[in-house]
Design a protein around this motif. Sequence first.
Motif, PDB file in Angstrom:
ATOM      1  N   GLU A 142       0.934  -1.295  -0.103  1.00  0.00           N
ATOM      2  CA  GLU A 142      -0.049   0.039   0.076  1.00  0.00           C
ATOM      3  C   GLU A 142       0.799   1.215   0.044  1.00  0.00           C
ATOM      4  O   GLU A 142       2.067   1.230  -0.011  1.00  0.00           O
ATOM      5  N   ILE A 143       0.285   2.361  -0.146  1.00  0.00           N
ATOM      6  CA  ILE A 143       1.205   3.690  -0.237  1.00  0.00           C
ATOM      7  C   ILE A 143       2.204   3.810   1.187  1.00  0.00           C
ATOM      8  O   ILE A 143       2.987   4.293   1.210  1.00  0.00           O
ATOM      9  N   ASP A 144       1.465   3.160   2.227  1.00  0.00           N
ATOM     10  CA  ASP A 144       2.220   3.273   3.487  1.00  0.00           C
ATOM     11  C   ASP A 144       2.651   1.767   4.219  1.00  0.00           C
ATOM     12  O   ASP A 144       3.046   1.444   5.325  1.00  0.00           O
ATOM     13  N   LYS A 145       2.865   0.918   3.287  1.00  0.00           N
ATOM     14  CA  LYS A 145       3.490  -0.541   3.589  1.00  0.00           C
ATOM     15  C   LYS A 145       4.437  -0.854   2.539  1.00  0.00           C
ATOM     16  O   LYS A 145       3.880  -0.933   1.136  1.00  0.00           O
ATOM     17  N   SER A 146       5.720  -1.137   2.704  1.00  0.00           N
ATOM     18  CA  SER A 146       6.519  -1.232   1.605  1.00  0.00           C
ATOM     19  C   SER A 146       7.730  -2.191   2.110  1.00  0.00           C
ATOM     20  O   SER A 146       8.587  -1.690   3.079  1.00  0.00           O
ATOM     21  N   ILE A 147       7.821  -3.189   1.331  1.00  0.00           N
ATOM     22  CA  ILE A 147       8.718  -4.262   1.874  1.00  0.00           C
ATOM     23  C   ILE A 147      10.391  -4.129   0.964  1.00  0.00           C
ATOM     24  O   ILE A 147      10.177  -4.226   0.124  1.00  0.00           O
ATOM     25  N   LEU A 148      11.145  -3.925   1.724  1.00  0.00           N
ATOM     26  CA  LEU A 148      12.506  -3.727   1.004  1.00  0.00           C
ATOM     27  C   LEU A 148      12.826  -5.063   0.526  1.00  0.00           C
ATOM     28  O   LEU A 148      13.048  -6.117   1.031  1.00  0.00           O
ATOM     29  N   ILE A 149      13.000  -5.118  -0.928  1.00  0.00           N
ATOM     30  CA  ILE A 149      13.600  -6.184  -1.368  1.00  0.00           C
ATOM     31  C   ILE A 149      15.036  -6.773  -1.174  1.00  0.00           C
ATOM     32  O   ILE A 149      15.476  -7.643  -0.970  1.00  0.00           O
ATOM     33  N   ARG A 150      15.761  -5.633  -1.591  1.00  0.00           N
ATOM     34  CA  ARG A 150      17.321  -5.550  -1.342  1.00  0.00           C
ATOM     35  C   ARG A 150      17.841  -4.246  -1.241  1.00  0.00           C
ATOM     36  O   ARG A 150      17.399  -3.131  -1.947  1.00  0.00           O
ATOM     37  N   TRP A 151      18.793  -4.082  -0.555  1.00  0.00           N
ATOM     38  CA  TRP A 151      19.477  -3.024  -0.784  1.00  0.00           C
ATOM     39  C   TRP A 151      20.278  -2.752  -1.816  1.00  0.00           C
ATOM     40  O   TRP A 151      20.885  -3.685  -2.505  1.00  0.00           O
ATOM     41  N   THR A 152      20.612  -1.575  -2.374  1.00  0.00           N
ATOM     42  CA  THR A 152      21.674  -1.277  -3.563  1.00  0.00           C
ATOM     43  C   THR A 152      22.579  -0.190  -3.203  1.00  0.00           C
ATOM     44  O   THR A 152      22.749   0.181  -1.881  1.00  0.00           O
ATOM     45  N   LYS A 153      23.057   0.301  -4.077  1.00  0.00           N
ATOM     46  CA  LYS A 153      24.342   1.147  -4.037  1.00  0.00           C
ATOM     47  C   LYS A 153      25.240   1.010  -2.802  1.00  0.00           C
ATOM     48  O   LYS A 153      25.502  -0.255  -2.716  1.00  0.00           O
ATOM     49  N   GLY A 154      25.516   1.926  -1.900  1.00  0.00           N
ATOM     50  CA  GLY A 154      26.316   1.758  -0.853  1.00  0.00           C
ATOM     51  C   GLY A 154      25.877   1.058   0.448  1.00  0.00           C
ATOM     52  O   GLY A 154      26.558   0.977   1.417  1.00  0.00           O
ATOM     53  N   PHE A 155      24.580   0.903   0.600  1.00  0.00           N
ATOM     54  CA  PHE A 155      23.584   0.471   1.717  1.00  0.00           C
ATOM     55  C   PHE A 155      23.749  -1.077   1.791  1.00  0.00           C
ATOM     56  O   PHE A 155      23.585  -1.894   0.902  1.00  0.00           O
ATOM     57  N   ASN A 156      23.934  -1.389   3.125  1.00  0.00           N
ATOM     58  CA  ASN A 156      23.824  -2.853   3.275  1.00  0.00           C
ATOM     59  C   ASN A 156      23.605  -3.177   4.875  1.00  0.00           C
ATOM     60  O   ASN A 156      24.293  -3.743   5.559  1.00  0.00           O
ATOM     61  N   CYS A 157      22.475  -2.701   5.363  1.00  0.00           N
ATOM     62  CA  CYS A 157      21.884  -2.780   6.729  1.00  0.00           C
ATOM     63  C   CYS A 157      21.398  -4.082   7.132  1.00  0.00           C
ATOM     64  O   CYS A 157      20.517  -4.481   6.273  1.00  0.00           O
ATOM     65  N   SER A 158      21.555  -4.660   8.302  1.00  0.00           N
ATOM     66  CA  SER A 158      21.070  -5.782   8.524  1.00  0.00           C
ATOM     67  C   SER A 158      19.730  -5.890   9.053  1.00  0.00           C
ATOM     68  O   SER A 158      19.258  -4.850   9.796  1.00  0.00           O
ATOM     69  N   GLY A 159      18.818  -6.788   8.659  1.00  0.00           N
ATOM     70  CA  GLY A 159      17.666  -6.953   9.460  1.00  0.00           C
ATOM     71  C   GLY A 159      16.493  -5.999   8.735  1.00  0.00           C
ATOM     72  O   GLY A 159      15.605  -5.711   9.379  1.00  0.00           O
ATOM     73  N   VAL A 160      16.889  -5.478   7.342  1.00  0.00           N
ATOM     74  CA  VAL A 160      15.872  -4.588   6.883  1.00  0.00           C
ATOM     75  C   VAL A 160      15.257  -5.211   5.332  1.00  0.00           C
ATOM     76  O   VAL A 160      14.043  -5.096   5.418  1.00  0.00           O
TER      77      VAL A 160
END
Length: 402
Positions: A142-160
């Motif tokens: 929904e517009i306020d529910k959004s599940i991260l598929i994968r990090w890209t670029k310089g980010f790689n935080c655990s548990g997201v």
Amino acid sequence: VHLKHLEPFRLSLEKLQDVSARLRKDMIRGLGKHSHHRASVKMLPTFVRATPDGTEKGDFLALDLGGTNFRVLHVRVLEEEQRVLKMDSQICAIPQDIMLGTGEKLFDHIAACLAEFLDSQKLRGQTLPLGFTFSFPCEQKEIDKSILIRWTKGFNCSGVEGEDVVNLLKEAIHRRGDYDISSVAMVNDTVGTMMSCGYRDQSCEIGMIIGTGTNACYMEEMKNVKRVEGEDGRMCINTEWGGFGDDGCLKDVLTEFDEEVDKTSINPGVHTFEKMISGMYLGEIVRLVLLKLTEEKLLFRGCPSEALLTPGSFETRFISEIEEPDSGLENAKKILTKLDLDWDLVDACVARLVCDTVSSRSARLCAAALATIVNRIRINRGLDHLKTTVGVDGTVYRKHPK
Ligand code: BGC
């Protein structure tokens, strides 16, 4: 100058048309109900069903995460006739250890930046709605529910990855307990770009980013969006074209340098198209080409410097500086000196040629992909000719002289 290592970067018109045709097929696969799981071009529904009509108004907070800077903004959209957007904003640094740490730390940091900003703007008592530009691929429910598929670029935080990002933000704010926000709308940066351009120009129905990463979105007919209920009207689709080629379909376009950039990146094997185009990678491609030419004794008398041998040392902004029409050659000399290289005038000219070759390829690939989208909209509407506007943003687009 003819240098054989630059040849593979020069894509013919036929090749670009072929790339465009391949993307067209992959977009169809990404839209399909049963084929989208395997699609490298994800074609994500955004739940944005219309572009602005210019009458919108209100008082909002905004967060922008995923580009060169993390920004917090206060946006007031004023009366219709004036169409003024009043903005106060602040940039907060995200240190490398947070970019690569836990998700909890990242969202605590974001919530803390927002708190600091609210204080400086004297807004803490108000509970404003918040627009969250989150520039990563998300499966939006929904517009306020959004599940991260994968990090890209310089980010790689655990548990997201696999988690609802809106929820993680709200939880971090609640952990603090010293302020609150009202409803949240989450968008990809391409969608934000299309919407803000569309506020002023109603024919804008495509958003494109050429920055740290690259991507585009556009308005698709609902009847083609098989994964969302309903046949009427349109919905904005976040193509995630950065992932184009992840199934190997661009093998013939990739150079040995692209393969090396991929191997040494923090996400090998993914975002093939992005790695040929965007700011996170262009400098590194140039560095690898310069190094190859040095090894073959075609540059710098065959002597690479320690700096040239160091990954990441050739920043993408150097490309823009070196390609400046007037000061470019002088800039090239300064940059080569800074990199501790023993250069002569020919070397400086060749370095310029390398930059031009790598950035021209990036621009052409973007143009081919954009043509695919424009043609898709045109054919969707049964038109021979489509007149449209593309909203564009991103550091590479803003800073590159050509
Ligand atoms: C992300 C996209 C984003 C693009 C531009 C890519 O790495 O996957 O979601 O739009 O970068 O910021």
